[in-house]
Motif scaffolding. Structure first.
Motif, short mmCIF file in Angstrom:
data_model
loop_
_atom_site.label_atom_id
_atom_site.label_comp_id
_atom_site.label_asym_id
_atom_site.label_seq_id
_atom_site.Cartn_x
_atom_site.Cartn_y
_atom_site.Cartn_z
N SER A 41 0.82 -1.21 0.00
CA SER A 41 0.00 0.00 0.00
C SER A 41 0.86 1.26 0.00
CB SER A 41 -0.94 0.02 1.21
OG SER A 41 -0.21 0.14 2.42
N VAL A 73 -13.84 3.45 8.90
CA VAL A 73 -13.42 2.65 7.74
C VAL A 73 -14.16 1.31 7.68
CG1 VAL A 73 -11.10 3.66 7.71
CG2 VAL A 73 -11.48 1.52 8.95
N ALA A 133 -17.49 2.59 5.74
CA ALA A 133 -17.43 3.59 4.66
C ALA A 133 -17.39 2.88 3.30
CB ALA A 133 -16.21 4.48 4.83
N GLU A 134 -18.14 3.40 2.35
CA GLU A 134 -18.26 2.76 1.04
C GLU A 134 -16.93 2.70 0.30
OE1 GLU A 134 -19.95 0.63 -1.85
OE2 GLU A 134 -20.95 1.29 -0.01
N GLU A 135 -16.10 3.71 0.49
CA GLU A 135 -14.83 3.75 -0.24
C GLU A 135 -13.87 2.63 0.14
OE1 GLU A 135 -12.17 7.06 1.15
OE2 GLU A 135 -13.95 7.56 2.35
N PHE A 136 -14.13 1.97 1.29
CA PHE A 136 -13.26 0.88 1.73
C PHE A 136 -13.93 -0.49 1.59
CE2 PHE A 136 -12.03 4.60 4.36
CZ PHE A 136 -10.76 4.80 3.82
N ALA A 137 -15.03 -0.53 0.86
CA ALA A 137 -15.79 -1.78 0.70
C ALA A 137 -14.94 -2.88 0.06
CB ALA A 137 -17.05 -1.53 -0.13
N ALA A 192 -5.61 2.38 6.57
CA ALA A 192 -6.51 3.44 6.11
C ALA A 192 -7.09 4.21 7.28
CB ALA A 192 -7.64 2.81 5.28
N SER A 195 -6.31 8.22 7.97
CA SER A 195 -7.38 9.21 7.91
C SER A 195 -7.09 10.42 8.80
CB SER A 195 -8.72 8.58 8.35
OG SER A 195 -8.68 8.21 9.72
#
Length: 497
Positions: A215, A360, A363-367, A381, A385
């Motif tokens: 990452s 996280v 949250a949709e962005e970490f699905a 993540a 943040s």
């Protein structure tokens, strides 16, 4: 001429495709085997996987049997760890602190970082509450198994120590007239431990640490990371428990401190959010929403991930504590009970609070990370943040935690291999261990997690069953020890003497 210039390029492309197909084949074969193993070991009773129920009942039983020794002897355990009762003449290979550090290096790792994120993403924030409850009762389970490991350890002519569940199951039950049962349980434990050394303690660590490192270093090939890890782990495990203890004794405290300070910094910067996060965790523990399996599902995730994190009941830490310099088995058991309090009650809860505060886990962005069970990346993540460069620092910590876990567990598996083989073929075991490191680096995370759970937690079946038979002896020894302590009969050598 153009054709001749293209030949090397085409050859390279073929080689790369062959390598990719080979790695993909390893992943597919491994995933198929894991599905079969997982389905056998994790069958359910009333919605609970049998192994999770087994751990819960055992931990509560031992805590009541030992009259909540995890509370009443906590301060004395810290005094022992500080070296107040260290006798330099005691037999053993490592100090109390090094034994604790070695055991913690096998527990305070990705189970406390990636495992918490996975538990919360699957079971909701309430899973953190049940991880804490499991850690509290698990303190006594650790006490029982590590006391027995000291009591029945074997000191070989060359001064090396061989101890752990395989020794106290065979010798302890033989003393009670259950010799055949003891040998069967010892063999089962040893086989499961060797597999767990390859799985949860090796493949999972390599897999999740690669996720964290990649990452911050995008484009890093998994096979290259795996090869580097193989070399680093190989350099340490060839040196035995003393080198492992020395590395763990240095690496673990430093990494724990760094991780603790980073998490504390994030929490202090969001101090007004902490009450809300705690309320979310508690409410989610008793009234979970959108969690597979509902109330039972969140308990299962909490206890399952707690067992993976602190390994209470699994018997692995008993192998490390058996090598400690001590002539009082109870004393080493008391040191061991500190592990779940550090690993689960402290580190896991700090991680959980950061994850809940950062959101996280839903949250949709970490699905995509949640569906792929990339726990280390989810935690990165969450930390990122707050401050953007935290994922880099966390990636370093994750790597060090994973590395320390792998070298400690290589020793656990080696001791069990030694028991099964009579000391033969240890180099074969180490080669297989390093091969597993590479496979873990290139395999699918979900398959690795299932294999890790199955192999690690299966060790609890023979270990806790033996503990039921032998806990009466531990209770008597504990009473004798505490009586002598109250009467002032314990020799205190002083810190640092």
């Amino acid at each position: 001429m153009l054709i001749f210039k293209l030949i090397p390029t085409v050859a390279l492309a073929i080689e790369l495709e062959t390598a990719y197909n080979f790695i993909n084949s390893i992943d597919q074969i491994f995933s198929s085997c894991v599905k079969v193993i997982f389905s056998i070991l994790f069958f359910s009773i009333g919605g609970f996987p049998l192994i999770v129920l087994w751990l819960i009942i055992g931990a509560i039983f031992f805590t009541i049997k030992m009259k909540f020794i995890n509370i009443r002897a906590f301060k004395h355990a810290i005094d022992i760890l500080r070296g107040e009762y260290d006798d330099p003449e005691d037999e053993g290979e490592v100090t109390h602190f090094q034994a604790l550090a070695t055991a913690l290096s096998g527990t305070v790792g990705l189970g406390s970082i990636a495992g918490v994120a996975i538990a919360i993403s699957i079971g909701g924030p309430g899973a953190a509450f049940w991880m804490t409850i499991a850690g509290f009762f698990g303190m006594t389970t650790k006490f029982v198994e590590c006391t027995l490991a000291q009591k029945y350890r074997i000191v070989k002519p060359d001064g090396t120590i061989s101890g752990g569940p395989m020794r106290y199951l065979s010798a302890g039950l033989a003393e009670m007239g259950y010799g055949i049962l003891g040998r069967v349980l010892a063999v089962l434990f040893s086989v499961f431990c060797v597999l767990a050394a390859f799985g949860g303690a090796n493949m999972f660590q390599a897999n999740q640490s690669y996720g964290a490192i990649s990452s911050v270093l995008p484009g890093l090939p998994s096979w290259l990371y795996g090869l580097v890890l193989v070399v680093l782990v190989g350099l340490v495990i060839l040196g035995g428990i003393q080198r492992i203890g020395a590395v763990a004794g240095t690496l673990v405290p430093v990494m724990c401190l760094i991780y603790f300070l980073v998490a504390l910094f994030i929490l202090l910067n969001n101090i007004t959010e902490i009450p809300r996060a705690i309320a979310t965790i508690i409410s989610g523990a008793f009234a979970p929403e959108a969690v597979e399996g509902g109330f039972i599902g969140v308990i299962i995730q909490g206890f399952q991930r707690s067992a993976f994190s602190n390994e209470a009941g699994v018997g692995s830490a008993a192998i490390a504590h058996s090598a400690a310099k001590s002539d009082e088995p109870i004393r080493e058991g008391l040191v061991a009970l500190l592990e779940p309090s550090i690993d689960t009650i402290l580190v896991c809860n700090m991680t959980a609070l950061v994850i809940v505060i950062s959101q996280v886990y839903n949250a949709e962005e970490f699905a995509a990370l949640r569906s792929a069970n990339k726990g280390a990346e989810l935690t990165a993540a969450a930390f990122g943040s707050v401050v953007t460069w935290f994922p880099t620092l966390l990636a370093i910590a994750v790597f060090c935690f994973a590395f320390s876990t792998m070298i400690s567990w290589s020793y656990y598996g080696e001791r069990c291999w030694d028991y099964l083989s009579g000391g033969k073929g240890l180099i074969i075991y180490k080669i297989l261990f390093l091969i597993a490191t590479f496979i873990g680096s290139v395999s699918n995370p979900s398959s690795v997690i299932n294999f890790s759970d199955a192999t690690l937690m299966s060790m609890a079946f023979p270990n806790i069953l033996g503990g039921y038979f032998l806990c009466g002896q531990v209770a008597k020894d504990l009473q004798n020890y505490m009586d002598r302590l109250r009467k002032g009969e314990m020799i205190a050598f002083g810190v640092g003497d």
